[in-house]
Scaffold this motif. Structure first.
Motif, PDB file in Angstrom:
ATOM      1  N   PRO A 240       0.825  -1.215   0.000  1.00 21.84           N
ATOM      2  CA  PRO A 240       0.000   0.000   0.000  1.00 21.84           C
ATOM      3  C   PRO A 240       0.860   1.267   0.000  1.00 21.84           C
ATOM      4  N   LEU A 241       0.355   2.294  -0.662  1.00 21.05           N
ATOM      5  CA  LEU A 241       1.017   3.588  -0.626  1.00 21.05           C
ATOM      6  C   LEU A 241       1.057   4.085   0.818  1.00 21.05           C
ATOM      7  N   GLY A 242       2.213   4.574   1.230  1.00 18.66           N
ATOM      8  CA  GLY A 242       2.352   5.051   2.587  1.00 18.66           C
ATOM      9  C   GLY A 242       2.463   3.952   3.612  1.00 18.66           C
ATOM     10  N   GLY A 243       2.658   2.714   3.165  1.00 17.22           N
ATOM     11  CA  GLY A 243       2.728   1.585   4.097  1.00 17.22           C
ATOM     12  C   GLY A 243       4.129   1.238   4.540  1.00 17.22           C
ATOM     13  N   GLY A 244       5.111   2.061   4.222  1.00 20.26           N
ATOM     14  CA  GLY A 244       6.466   1.798   4.669  1.00 20.26           C
ATOM     15  C   GLY A 244       7.144   0.642   3.970  1.00 20.26           C
ATOM     16  N   GLY A 245       6.643   0.247   2.805  1.00 22.65           N
ATOM     17  CA  GLY A 245       7.258  -0.853   2.070  1.00 22.65           C
ATOM     18  C   GLY A 245       6.789  -2.230   2.497  1.00 22.65           C
ATOM     19  N   ALA A 246       5.819  -2.317   3.422  1.00 24.12           N
ATOM     20  CA  ALA A 246       5.298  -3.616   3.850  1.00 24.12           C
ATOM     21  C   ALA A 246       4.415  -4.208   2.749  1.00 24.12           C
ATOM     22  N   TRP A 247       4.512  -5.538   2.559  1.00 28.99           N
ATOM     23  CA  TRP A 247       3.739  -6.233   1.527  1.00 28.99           C
ATOM     24  C   TRP A 247       2.637  -7.065   2.162  1.00 28.99           C
ATOM     25  N   TYR A 248       1.509  -7.142   1.444  1.00 31.10           N
ATOM     26  CA  TYR A 248       0.324  -7.854   1.916  1.00 31.10           C
ATOM     27  C   TYR A 248      -0.244  -8.708   0.790  1.00 31.10           C
ATOM     28  N   TRP A 249      -1.089  -9.681   1.181  1.00 29.87           N
ATOM     29  CA  TRP A 249      -1.914 -10.424   0.223  1.00 29.87           C
ATOM     30  C   TRP A 249      -3.328  -9.869   0.274  1.00 29.87           C
ATOM     31  N   THR A 250      -3.895  -9.571  -0.880  1.00 32.47           N
ATOM     32  CA  THR A 250      -5.281  -9.156  -0.896  1.00 32.47           C
ATOM     33  C   THR A 250      -6.175 -10.319  -0.510  1.00 32.47           C
ATOM     34  N   ALA A 251      -7.188 -10.048   0.291  1.00 31.85           N
ATOM     35  CA  ALA A 251      -8.119 -11.079   0.734  1.00 31.85           C
ATOM     36  C   ALA A 251      -9.533 -10.768   0.273  1.00 31.85           C
TER      37      ALA A 251
END
Length: 290
Positions: A240-251
């Protein structure tokens, strides 16, 4: 003059499954190709998570060897000593897992040399069984061709697939995955909306077993006459933008789950470029890039 010698009989077929294991002497294949061949036959590379399963695995190999022993003047069969089985630490050094289900190995049957010296080299990330070492395990270079042992092969092999006469996307699910050949190509957000509109979501790849299943699907389709999978395709990872570079899986929708543990990033990825926040997977290597 003596009568001409009859031509040698053909080699026998692979041994019937022994407690779920089937050993194949030919063709010898690299580890990844052996896994693909086991999957094509309806199973996977062998898993032996306990001493009892390891004993059965060795018995299945010995049984296959005995069925191939030549008699009299018959053809000389090549009997192999080393067999690929389904263990690997390709994702993370020394983190050995079973490709059958992605589970972490809790018990090892290392051969004596491996017990003393440990796994032998950093480039040796695949597990083989050595008959000369009483069925003990050694790590080996995954690209070397060897005999192999599958697990879960049906007694009656499935019929060969009928060659497609024309492209017929979308395909039926494979281990829960469906590859959608976008015509025209879609952005990540368009692909996400299309998957959710069909009642699913962009693929999450959280274990080695899931990654191998998805890669088997894409490589097979890339080689098909329809040429459905080419290059890279979107999967459900995003930063996410502004997320500090953290990656997620969309659910699905706005829901998301953190990307923990498993990863298949290509060298130099993620690139951290400001405009690159979505995850793509290469259909040939399976590597990820943003």
């Amino acid at each position: 003059p003596p009568a001409p010698r009859a031509p040698p009989p053909p080699p026998p077929p692979p041994a019937a499954p022994f407690y779920g294991y089937t050993a194949y002497h030919e063709p010898r294949l690299p580890w990844r190709s052996a896994l693909d061949e086991c999957v094509r036959r309806g199973g996977t590379l062998a898993k032996a998570a306990t001493p009892a399963e390891s004993d059965l695995l060795l018995q299945s190999v010995d049984g296959a060897v005995r069925s191939s022993v030549p008699t009299g003047d018959s053809v000389r069969f090549v009997v192999h000593d080393e067999y690929w089985i389904g263990g690997t630490d390709q994702i993370q050094e020394a983190d050995w897992r079973w490709v059958a289900d992605g589970s972490k190995m809790a018990w090892f049957n290392w051969a004596d040399a491996a017990r003393i010296n440990g796994p032998r080299a950093s480039k040796q990330h695949c597990l083989m069984l050595a008959r000369r070492l009483a069925g003990g395990w050694l790590d080996a270079n995954c690209g070397v061709a060897k005999a192999f042992v599958c697990q879960g092969i049906p007694l009656t092999p499935p019929p060969p697939p009928t060659p497609p006469t024309r492209p017929s996307p979308p395909l039926l699910p494979y281990h829960g995955y469906v590859l959608h050949p976008a015509r025209p190509l879609k952005t990540w957000h368009e692909a996400k909306a299309a998957c959710e509109g069909a009642g699913g979501m962009l693929a999450a790849v959280q274990t080695l077993a899931q990654h191998e299943a998805l890669l088997a699907l894409t490589t097979a389709l890339a080689a098909s006459p329809a040429g459905i999978a080419k290059g890279k395709f979107w999967i459900g990872g995003f930063a996410p933008l502004g997320g500090g570079g953290a990656w997620y899986w969309t659910a699905g929708g706005e829901a998301k789950a953190p990307m923990l543990g498993f990863g298949r990033w290509a060298r130099g990825e993620p690139s951290s470029a400001e405009e690159q926040h979505c995850l793509a997977m290469d259909e040939q290597s399976g590597s990820w890039s943003d």
